[in-house]
Design an enzyme around this catalytic site. Structure first.
Site, PDB file in Angstrom:
ATOM      1  N   ALA A  25      -7.199   4.628   5.379  1.00 17.89           N
ATOM      2  CA  ALA A  25      -8.551   4.200   5.047  1.00 17.89           C
ATOM      3  C   ALA A  25      -8.897   2.871   5.730  1.00 17.89           C
ATOM      4  O   ALA A  25     -10.009   2.677   6.202  1.00 17.89           O
ATOM      5  CB  ALA A  25      -8.693   4.074   3.540  1.00 17.89           C
TER       6      ALA A  25
ATOM      7  N   HIS B  32      -5.079   6.454  10.812  1.00 16.62           N
ATOM      8  CA  HIS B  32      -3.863   6.521   9.989  1.00 16.62           C
ATOM      9  C   HIS B  32      -4.125   6.324   8.512  1.00 16.62           C
ATOM     10  O   HIS B  32      -3.216   6.417   7.697  1.00 16.62           O
ATOM     11  CB  HIS B  32      -2.837   5.509  10.471  1.00 16.62           C
ATOM     12  CG  HIS B  32      -3.011   4.131   9.895  1.00 16.62           C
ATOM     13  ND1 HIS B  32      -4.185   3.412   9.998  1.00 16.62           N
ATOM     14  CD2 HIS B  32      -2.160   3.336   9.193  1.00 16.62           C
ATOM     15  CE1 HIS B  32      -4.025   2.240   9.402  1.00 16.62           C
ATOM     16  NE2 HIS B  32      -2.823   2.173   8.911  1.00 16.62           N
TER      17      HIS B  32
ATOM     18  N   GLU C 291       2.630  10.389  -4.095  1.00 17.55           N
ATOM     19  CA  GLU C 291       1.650  11.110  -4.915  1.00 17.55           C
ATOM     20  C   GLU C 291       2.010  12.581  -5.066  1.00 17.55           C
ATOM     21  O   GLU C 291       2.444  13.229  -4.109  1.00 17.55           O
ATOM     22  CB  GLU C 291       0.252  11.048  -4.256  1.00 17.55           C
ATOM     23  CG  GLU C 291      -0.460   9.730  -4.462  1.00 17.55           C
ATOM     24  CD  GLU C 291      -1.886   9.704  -3.907  1.00 17.55           C
ATOM     25  OE1 GLU C 291      -2.585   8.712  -4.159  1.00 17.55           O
ATOM     26  OE2 GLU C 291      -2.305  10.671  -3.226  1.00 17.55           O
TER      27      GLU C 291
ATOM     28  N   ASN D  24       0.819  -1.216   0.000  1.00 12.56           N
ATOM     29  CA  ASN D  24       0.000   0.000   0.000  1.00 12.56           C
ATOM     30  C   ASN D  24       0.855   1.270   0.000  1.00 12.56           C
ATOM     31  O   ASN D  24       0.339   2.360   0.186  1.00 12.56           O
ATOM     32  CB  ASN D  24      -0.968  -0.012   1.191  1.00 12.56           C
ATOM     33  CG  ASN D  24      -0.240  -0.018   2.529  1.00 12.56           C
ATOM     34  OD1 ASN D  24       0.977  -0.185   2.583  1.00 12.56           O
ATOM     35  ND2 ASN D  24      -0.976   0.159   3.600  1.00 12.56           N
ATOM     36  N   HIS D  25       2.159   1.132  -0.187  1.00 11.38           N
ATOM     37  CA  HIS D  25       3.016   2.316  -0.179  1.00 11.38           C
ATOM     38  C   HIS D  25       2.922   3.067  -1.494  1.00 11.38           C
ATOM     39  O   HIS D  25       2.803   2.466  -2.547  1.00 11.38           O
ATOM     40  CB  HIS D  25       4.457   1.908   0.136  1.00 11.38           C
ATOM     41  CG  HIS D  25       4.585   1.338   1.518  1.00 11.38           C
ATOM     42  ND1 HIS D  25       5.539   0.438   1.882  1.00 11.38           N
ATOM     43  CD2 HIS D  25       3.836   1.557   2.615  1.00 11.38           C
ATOM     44  CE1 HIS D  25       5.384   0.117   3.163  1.00 11.38           C
ATOM     45  NE2 HIS D  25       4.346   0.776   3.626  1.00 11.38           N
TER      46      HIS D  25
ATOM     47  N   MET E  31      -5.144   4.331  -2.887  1.00  9.71           N
ATOM     48  CA  MET E  31      -4.608   4.766  -4.165  1.00  9.71           C
ATOM     49  C   MET E  31      -5.652   5.500  -5.014  1.00  9.71           C
ATOM     50  O   MET E  31      -6.714   4.971  -5.286  1.00  9.71           O
ATOM     51  CB  MET E  31      -4.127   3.527  -4.925  1.00  9.71           C
ATOM     52  CG  MET E  31      -3.417   3.809  -6.195  1.00  9.71           C
ATOM     53  SD  MET E  31      -3.015   2.249  -7.003  1.00  9.71           S
ATOM     54  CE  MET E  31      -4.651   1.575  -7.255  1.00  9.71           C
TER      55      MET E  31
END
Lengths: 496, 144
Positions: A421, A419, A226, A222-223, A396
């Site tokens: 979703a 922290h 953006e 999940n890193h 994302m």
């Protein structure tokens, strides 16, 4: 039978996670506050912060059972908390916050998580979305070249073990001393980018070996990194204090952690604690812990601090490369100051008021962000009259949020909030439903560029597989464990 | 329940990957569990088996032995760039203070030749089960 006599292993039918789930009494204290009253071996009650909608998904997994297990641990103070994005973890729930007495209490690798100092860094800029509109793709492509990402992608430098130990000791300070970023970045990083109790000498060779090739890499899962624009400002005064001026302002968010080094530190200490204290009586082996004052408890804490420092150095290097790319593509890295850098998998020694007395406690935040309000000495001077910036990344391609820490959070959650979703759907289910390329096309229609090393990874991280981050921050704001400041949305996404 | 292959099967898990591995013997089930972990990162069937990596691991109980054994796949990938495609000659013995596992990973150390599509952070004890059977069933959740 060769193995049958060795241990009485339960049969597979008893491993089922759904059918046998115990019905847990849950008291509604208010629209967003739910309590599991103290019962059985619980030393304190457990509190869950959630809307009715968020509660629905929480009830489907083992979150509540795990919150209750945490409430049974020695020395726990006041409450076992679950933040609004909580879901099932290992041992401790994700979104779990628990504070332990420094004499009677424990420290647990499972209360921090495998990705030690997984966290988020936010940069602001003086660019507007119009400024970068035609350069978005180029910016993303260049960032992709500069920042190693994805599985098994090595970092830039071949490090020696002695340099790595220096990094583990000094964290982001090491990075700044070596030309990555500026001393101002350190002021705007939790712990100033360096946990002082780090003891690199405790780190195993295996962990060091895993850390060497991965320094300065984003990683997968999940890193993400953006380029974002400010979509909404809820609190202009706080926003201004954080360097957020107007809608359309360009920001950069970096979400990653301590990579294989941190994962190995967690595994090493779970094993060491098992070998020292045994696993008898633990409802879940991942709850293994050591007295916080014991030699092994201290050793884990000092090792965890070293892994925290590795992650700070990691994000410091990545932020530096992002600025380099902006300088190259846009002609300058105009006003690209760091808003803040927060850890969301960590244990810290902090002062909190228990029964009217300020006491040192060992606060575990596993998938929870510190949310200190005005006046706390730990937060940068520039923010001390306002409360710290809290950075909550969405999934994302969806919105992320900037909140401000509150004084109320200290009483409600030992100064913590959500922290992210929080996952809703398994990766396999996501893979069955989505295709990476299709997600890229849909995002492009919304004006969001996406690049990844793995389309499969993109499908796994589809935003539909996550809880609604809007709902998570709304609940945080309503309860008062974080104050809404601004909403940011992606314009370009790099996924590992 | 989905993605069935002969020796292992993935189960639903919200945040991470949970699987069961099977075998007539404990050794066979351990080897299948290794394949399950590898299959989260690459397709073991695609990897050439031109290199050996010997494994010699001890554990105080079967669970710890399993965690350490599966962790070795992640470790050799991250530090030696070795992609395990299969496990041969796996033996598990009782010894003083626990168990000892010896095996040989077969695979390749050229990840750039293949698609590496996933990352496994760590092997956990969460919801772990070892039913020594026979037949043997092993359940593991890995952090990804």
């Amino acid at each position: 039978m060769k193995w049958g006599s060795i241990r009485a292993h339960p049969s597979p039918s008893r491993w089922s996670s759904t059918s046998e789930r115990m019905l847990m009494e849950l008291l509604k204290k208010s629209d967003f506050i739910w309590e599991i009253p103290k019962q059985g071996d619980m030393r304190v009650p457990a509190t869950l912060y959630a809307s009715a909608r968020l509660l629905e998904s929480v009830r489907k997994d083992k979150t509540l059972e795990q919150a209750r297990n945490v409430a049974c641990l020695p020395g726990i103070q006041r409450m076992s908390y679950v933040m609004p994005d909580g879901h099932q973890g290992y041992g401790f729930p994700i979104g779990g916050v628990a504070a332990f007495d420094m004499e009677e209490g424990i420290i647990s690798p499972g209360g921090v998580g495998y990705d030690i100092n997984c966290g988020v860094r936010l940069l602001r800029s003086d660019f507007t979305e119009q400024d970068i509109d035609r350069k978005r793709k180029e910016l993303l492509t260049e960032i992709f070249k500069e920042v190693p990402a994805g599985v098994g992608k090595g970092g830039i430098t071949k490090l020696s073990k002695s340099v790595l130990k220096d990094i583990l000791t000094r964290g982001a300070e090491w990075a700044v001393d070596n030309g990555y970023g500026t001393p101002d970045d350190l002021l705007m990083t939790e712990e100033n980018g360096r946990m002082k109790n780090a003891a690199a000498g405790h780190i195993s060779d295996r962990a060091l070996e895993r850390g060497i090739p991965q320094l300065g890499t984003l990683g997968a899962g999940n890193h993400f990194l953006e380029i974002q624009k400010v979509a909404e400002i809820y609190d202009p005064e706080l926003a201004r204090a954080f360097g957020i001026a107007a809608r359309g302002q360009v920001m950069v968010m970096i979400h990653c952690g301590s990579r294989g080094l941190g994962h190995q530190v967690a595994s090493d200490y779970i094993e060491l604690m098992e070998n020292t204290f045994g696993t008898k009586g633990l409802p879940d082996r991942e709850l293994i812990n050591a007295p916080v004052r014991s030699p092994l408890g201290r050793q884990y804490y000092e090792s965890m601090c070293a892994a925290v420092n590795y992650a700070f150095a990691n994000r410091q290097m990545i932020a530096h490369w992002v600025r380099d790319v902006f300088a190259k593509v846009m002609g300058s890295a105009r006003g690209m100051r760091q808003v803040y850098d927060v850890c969301h998998n960590v244990a810290k020694i902090e002062k909190h008021v228990i029964d009217g007395k300020a006491r040192d406690l060992c606060v575990h935040r596993k998938g929870a962000t510190r949310s200190f309000g005005p006046g706390r000495g730990e937060i940068p001077e520039a923010y001390r009259s306002k409360g710290q910036p809290v950075i909550i990344p969405g999934s994302m391609g969806t919105a992320s949020y900037v909140l401000a820490g509150t004084a109320a959070a200290e009483e409600l959650s030992f100064g913590s909030t959500a922290h992210g979703a929080g996952r809703l759907m398994s990766r396999h289910e996501a893979l069955r439903r989505f295709r990476g390329e299709q997600i890229r096309d849909e995002l492009r229609k919304k004006g969001i560029e996406l690049q990844s090393t793995s389309w499969k990874g993109v499908a796994e991280e589809a935003s539909a597989a996550y809880k609604d981050v809007d709902e998570v921050v709304r609940v945080s704001h309503e309860i008062g464990i974080g104050r809404l400041v601004a909403r940011v949305v992606p314009v370009a996404v790099m996924k590992g | 329940m989905e993605k069935t292959t002969d020796g292992f099967r993935f189960l639903e898990h919200t945040a991470d990957a949970k699987f069961q591995a099977y075998g007539r013997t404990l050794e066979e089930a351990f080897a299948n569990a290794a394949l399950a972990v590898a299959s989260l990162m690459w397709d073991p069937a695609e990897i050439e088996r031109n290199l050996d990596h010997p494994v010699d691991i001890r554990g105080r109980d079967l669970e710890q032995l399993l965690v350490r054994f599966l962790g070795e796949i992640i470790y050799v990938f991250e530090t030696r760039r070795f992609l395990a495609a299969g496990v041969d000659d796996l033996t598990i013995d009782r010894e003083d203070g626990g168990f000892r596992l010896r095996a040989v990973f077969r695979g390749d150390d050229k990840p750039e030749k293949y698609v590496v599509f996933g990352e496994v952070k760590a092997v956990t004890y969460n919801e772990m089960g070892i039913d020594t059977g026979p037949p043997v069933t092993i359940q593991v959740v890995v952090d990804i």
